[in-house]
Design a protein around this motif. Structure first.
Motif, PDB file in Angstrom:
ATOM      1  N   GLU A  62      45.556  41.231  36.888  1.00  0.00           N
ATOM      2  CA  GLU A  62      46.032  42.590  36.614  1.00  0.00           C
ATOM      3  C   GLU A  62      44.856  43.577  36.501  1.00  0.00           C
ATOM      4  OE1 GLU A  62      48.228  44.496  32.835  1.00  0.00           O
ATOM      5  OE2 GLU A  62      49.290  42.803  33.753  1.00  0.00           O
ATOM      6  N   GLN A  63      43.809  43.173  35.814  1.00  0.00           N
ATOM      7  CA  GLN A  63      42.637  44.040  35.645  1.00  0.00           C
ATOM      8  C   GLN A  63      41.914  44.238  36.974  1.00  0.00           C
ATOM      9  OE1 GLN A  63      40.001  42.831  32.490  1.00  0.00           O
ATOM     10  NE2 GLN A  63      38.397  44.239  33.127  1.00  0.00           N
ATOM     11  N   ALA A  64      41.790  43.174  37.761  1.00  0.00           N
ATOM     12  CA  ALA A  64      41.136  43.273  39.066  1.00  0.00           C
ATOM     13  C   ALA A  64      41.917  44.198  39.995  1.00  0.00           C
ATOM     14  CB  ALA A  64      40.998  41.886  39.686  1.00  0.00           C
ATOM     15  N   ASP A  65      43.242  44.097  39.968  1.00  0.00           N
ATOM     16  CA  ASP A  65      44.073  44.960  40.815  1.00  0.00           C
ATOM     17  C   ASP A  65      43.951  46.417  40.400  1.00  0.00           C
ATOM     18  OD1 ASP A  65      44.900  42.764  42.248  1.00  0.00           O
ATOM     19  OD2 ASP A  65      46.852  42.587  41.247  1.00  0.00           O
ATOM     20  N   ALA A  66      43.887  46.672  39.098  1.00  0.00           N
ATOM     21  CA  ALA A  66      43.740  48.047  38.613  1.00  0.00           C
ATOM     22  C   ALA A  66      42.403  48.632  39.059  1.00  0.00           C
ATOM     23  CB  ALA A  66      43.861  48.086  37.086  1.00  0.00           C
ATOM     24  N   ARG A  67      41.332  47.841  38.995  1.00  0.00           N
ATOM     25  CA  ARG A  67      40.020  48.312  39.442  1.00  0.00           C
ATOM     26  C   ARG A  67      40.050  48.610  40.939  1.00  0.00           C
ATOM     27  NH1 ARG A  67      34.702  44.732  38.585  1.00  0.00           N
ATOM     28  NH2 ARG A  67      35.066  45.280  36.412  1.00  0.00           N
ATOM     29  N   LYS A  68      40.689  47.729  41.694  1.00  0.00           N
ATOM     30  CA  LYS A  68      40.769  47.926  43.146  1.00  0.00           C
ATOM     31  C   LYS A  68      41.506  49.225  43.476  1.00  0.00           C
ATOM     32  CE  LYS A  68      42.136  45.494  47.331  1.00  0.00           C
ATOM     33  NZ  LYS A  68      42.726  44.282  47.898  1.00  0.00           N
ATOM     34  N   ARG A  69      42.598  49.497  42.757  1.00  0.00           N
ATOM     35  CA  ARG A  69      43.342  50.733  42.997  1.00  0.00           C
ATOM     36  C   ARG A  69      42.494  51.962  42.677  1.00  0.00           C
ATOM     37  NH1 ARG A  69      47.511  47.606  40.794  1.00  0.00           N
ATOM     38  NH2 ARG A  69      47.246  48.553  38.736  1.00  0.00           N
ATOM     39  N   ARG A  70      41.724  51.913  41.584  1.00  0.00           N
ATOM     40  CA  ARG A  70      40.862  53.043  41.225  1.00  0.00           C
ATOM     41  C   ARG A  70      39.801  53.276  42.297  1.00  0.00           C
ATOM     42  NH1 ARG A  70      40.863  50.529  36.220  1.00  0.00           N
ATOM     43  NH2 ARG A  70      38.656  49.970  36.406  1.00  0.00           N
ATOM     44  N   LEU A  71      39.222  52.189  42.807  1.00  0.00           N
ATOM     45  CA  LEU A  71      38.219  52.325  43.862  1.00  0.00           C
ATOM     46  C   LEU A  71      38.831  52.911  45.133  1.00  0.00           C
ATOM     47  CD1 LEU A  71      36.322  48.966  43.339  1.00  0.00           C
ATOM     48  CD2 LEU A  71      35.333  51.243  43.096  1.00  0.00           C
ATOM     49  N   GLU A  72      40.031  52.457  45.480  1.00  0.00           N
ATOM     50  CA  GLU A  72      40.688  52.958  46.688  1.00  0.00           C
ATOM     51  C   GLU A  72      41.053  54.426  46.557  1.00  0.00           C
ATOM     52  OE1 GLU A  72      43.851  50.133  47.077  1.00  0.00           O
ATOM     53  OE2 GLU A  72      42.583  48.685  48.154  1.00  0.00           O
ATOM     54  N   ARG A  73      41.469  54.841  45.350  1.00  0.00           N
ATOM     55  CA  ARG A  73      41.789  56.257  45.127  1.00  0.00           C
ATOM     56  C   ARG A  73      40.556  57.129  45.340  1.00  0.00           C
ATOM     57  NH1 ARG A  73      45.163  54.672  40.808  1.00  0.00           N
ATOM     58  NH2 ARG A  73      43.526  55.086  39.290  1.00  0.00           N
ATOM     59  N   ARG A  74      39.404  56.593  45.005  1.00  0.00           N
ATOM     60  CA  ARG A  74      38.150  57.351  45.172  1.00  0.00           C
ATOM     61  C   ARG A  74      37.494  57.046  46.514  1.00  0.00           C
ATOM     62  NH1 ARG A  74      36.797  59.886  40.589  1.00  0.00           N
ATOM     63  NH2 ARG A  74      37.939  59.286  38.736  1.00  0.00           N
ATOM     64  N   ARG A  75      38.259  56.383  47.393  1.00  0.00           N
ATOM     65  CA  ARG A  75      37.794  56.043  48.739  1.00  0.00           C
ATOM     66  C   ARG A  75      36.487  55.259  48.718  1.00  0.00           C
ATOM     67  NH1 ARG A  75      40.385  60.915  49.254  1.00  0.00           N
ATOM     68  NH2 ARG A  75      41.935  61.029  50.897  1.00  0.00           N
ATOM     69  N   ARG A  76      36.392  54.347  47.768  1.00  0.00           N
ATOM     70  CA  ARG A  76      35.213  53.477  47.686  1.00  0.00           C
ATOM     71  C   ARG A  76      35.621  52.055  48.021  1.00  0.00           C
ATOM     72  NH1 ARG A  76      32.157  53.822  42.293  1.00  0.00           N
ATOM     73  NH2 ARG A  76      30.813  52.449  43.465  1.00  0.00           N
ATOM     74  N   GLN A  77      34.718  51.334  48.646  1.00  0.00           N
ATOM     75  CA  GLN A  77      34.993  49.956  49.044  1.00  0.00           C
ATOM     76  C   GLN A  77      35.030  49.063  47.805  1.00  0.00           C
ATOM     77  OE1 GLN A  77      32.098  48.387  51.703  1.00  0.00           O
ATOM     78  NE2 GLN A  77      33.358  46.637  52.279  1.00  0.00           N
ATOM     79  N   SER A  78      35.987  48.161  47.769  1.00  0.00           N
ATOM     80  CA  SER A  78      36.060  47.219  46.653  1.00  0.00           C
ATOM     81  C   SER A  78      35.860  45.802  47.163  1.00  0.00           C
ATOM     82  CB  SER A  78      37.412  47.323  45.940  1.00  0.00           C
ATOM     83  OG  SER A  78      38.459  46.950  46.806  1.00  0.00           O
ATOM     84  N   SER A  79      35.410  44.941  46.271  1.00  0.00           N
ATOM     85  CA  SER A  79      35.229  43.543  46.633  1.00  0.00           C
ATOM     86  C   SER A  79      36.578  42.857  46.751  1.00  0.00           C
ATOM     87  CB  SER A  79      34.403  42.830  45.564  1.00  0.00           C
ATOM     88  OG  SER A  79      33.124  43.371  45.482  1.00  0.00           O
ATOM     89  N   LYS A  80      36.670  41.950  47.682  1.00  0.00           N
ATOM     90  CA  LYS A  80      37.889  41.160  47.826  1.00  0.00           C
ATOM     91  C   LYS A  80      37.974  40.172  46.674  1.00  0.00           C
ATOM     92  CE  LYS A  80      40.240  38.135  51.044  1.00  0.00           C
ATOM     93  NZ  LYS A  80      40.137  37.328  52.258  1.00  0.00           N
ATOM     94  N   THR A  81      39.175  39.996  46.152  1.00  0.00           N
ATOM     95  CA  THR A  81      39.359  39.020  45.081  1.00  0.00           C
ATOM     96  C   THR A  81      39.895  37.718  45.664  1.00  0.00           C
ATOM     97  OG1 THR A  81      41.600  39.820  44.620  1.00  0.00           O
ATOM     98  CG2 THR A  81      39.805  40.804  43.343  1.00  0.00           C
ATOM     99  N   HIS A  82      39.518  36.621  45.007  1.00  0.00           N
ATOM    100  CA  HIS A  82      39.948  35.289  45.430  1.00  0.00           C
ATOM    101  C   HIS A  82      40.558  34.589  44.219  1.00  0.00           C
ATOM    102  CE1 HIS A  82      37.404  35.745  49.031  1.00  0.00           C
ATOM    103  NE2 HIS A  82      36.549  36.301  48.198  1.00  0.00           N
ATOM    104  N   PRO A  83      41.595  33.774  44.418  1.00  0.00           N
ATOM    105  CA  PRO A  83      42.105  32.986  43.292  1.00  0.00           C
ATOM    106  C   PRO A  83      40.979  32.169  42.664  1.00  0.00           C
ATOM    107  CG  PRO A  83      43.568  32.797  45.185  1.00  0.00           C
ATOM    108  CD  PRO A  83      42.336  33.523  45.656  1.00  0.00           C
ATOM    109  N   PHE A  84      40.986  32.069  41.349  1.00  0.00           N
ATOM    110  CA  PHE A  84      39.903  31.426  40.612  1.00  0.00           C
ATOM    111  C   PHE A  84      39.540  30.062  41.189  1.00  0.00           C
ATOM    112  CE2 PHE A  84      38.467  28.478  37.359  1.00  0.00           C
ATOM    113  CZ  PHE A  84      37.394  29.159  36.804  1.00  0.00           C
ATOM    114  N   HIS A  85      40.514  29.167  41.335  1.00  0.00           N
ATOM    115  CA  HIS A  85      40.209  27.794  41.754  1.00  0.00           C
ATOM    116  C   HIS A  85      39.781  27.695  43.225  1.00  0.00           C
ATOM    117  CE1 HIS A  85      41.032  25.850  38.006  1.00  0.00           C
ATOM    118  NE2 HIS A  85      42.189  26.461  37.916  1.00  0.00           N
TER     119      HIS A  85
END
Length: 199
Positions: A48-71
């Motif tokens: 949830e926190q990673a998705d929120a950060r990604k949305r904030r970065l996208e709103r500011r038109r900044r590239q975000s790191s891809k997330t991967h499942p932990f395992h």
């Protein structure tokens, strides 16, 4: 080189991820192929926190790191994973280093792990390895990984590494917030200018 954030900023990073009850919030993954070693630093976050950060970065038109499942990134048999539930967590790549950038950063591993029970040779040795690390050394290492990535000159890489190693923990949190926040697009550049005279 001391940086003292104002009270509002201090409150935003002083707690870090202590709300996770001591859970490791970073991971180092070492891969070795032939004579070439790479080390990747990941930040571990609830989905949830990673998705929120990604949305904030996208709103500011900044590239975000891809997330991967932990395992998918960490694997099932890494030490310390059994102490926590990781089903709703993801790994977000901070940076991957190799060659001269990685060699210049090696002294920072000793500094970052000084007050932990982590043996730096687990990562700086040979072969493949994955190590979960607490937030405080992870924040310090993040600054090193982010800072040296675009640098070309070895003297600047070393200067940045020395500067990060000398920072207080409070300064590390301050700069980590500036470098990783969607609201601060020039944080990493400012860090490199301060420590390595790189523009």
């Amino acid at each position: 080189m001391s940086v003292y954030p104002d009270e509002e900023q201090a409150g935003s990073f002083a707690l870090g991820s202590s709300i996770y009850g001591g859970r490791p919030t970073f991971a180092l993954v070492r891969d070795e192929t032939g004579n070439e070693a790479t080390i990747t630093l990941y930040e571990l976050l609830p989905t949830e926190q990673a998705d929120a950060r990604k949305r904030r970065l996208e709103r500011r038109r900044r590239q975000s790191s891809k997330t991967h499942p932990f395992h998918e990134v960490i694997g099932e048999d890494v030490a310390d994973t059994e102490d926590w539930t990781w089903d709703s967590w993801v790994a977000m790549k901070v940076r991957q280093l190799s060659g001269s950038r990685l060699r210049c950063l090696l002294q920072l591993f000793d500094e970052a792990f000084r007050d932990t029970d982590i043996d730096p040779s687990l990562i700086t040795g040979t072969g493949s390895a994955t190590v979960l690390i607490p937030e405080e050394p992870g924040v310090r290492l993040s600054l090193g990984f982010i800072g040296v990535k675009p640098l070309q000159r070895v003297d600047r890489m070393r200067a940045l590494t020395r500067g990060v190693a000398r920072m207080s923990l409070e300064e590390c949190y301050y700069w980590h917030a500036k470098c990783r926040s969607p609201n601060s697009p020039n944080g990493a550049k400012a860090l490199r200018t301060l420590l390595a005279k790189h523009k």
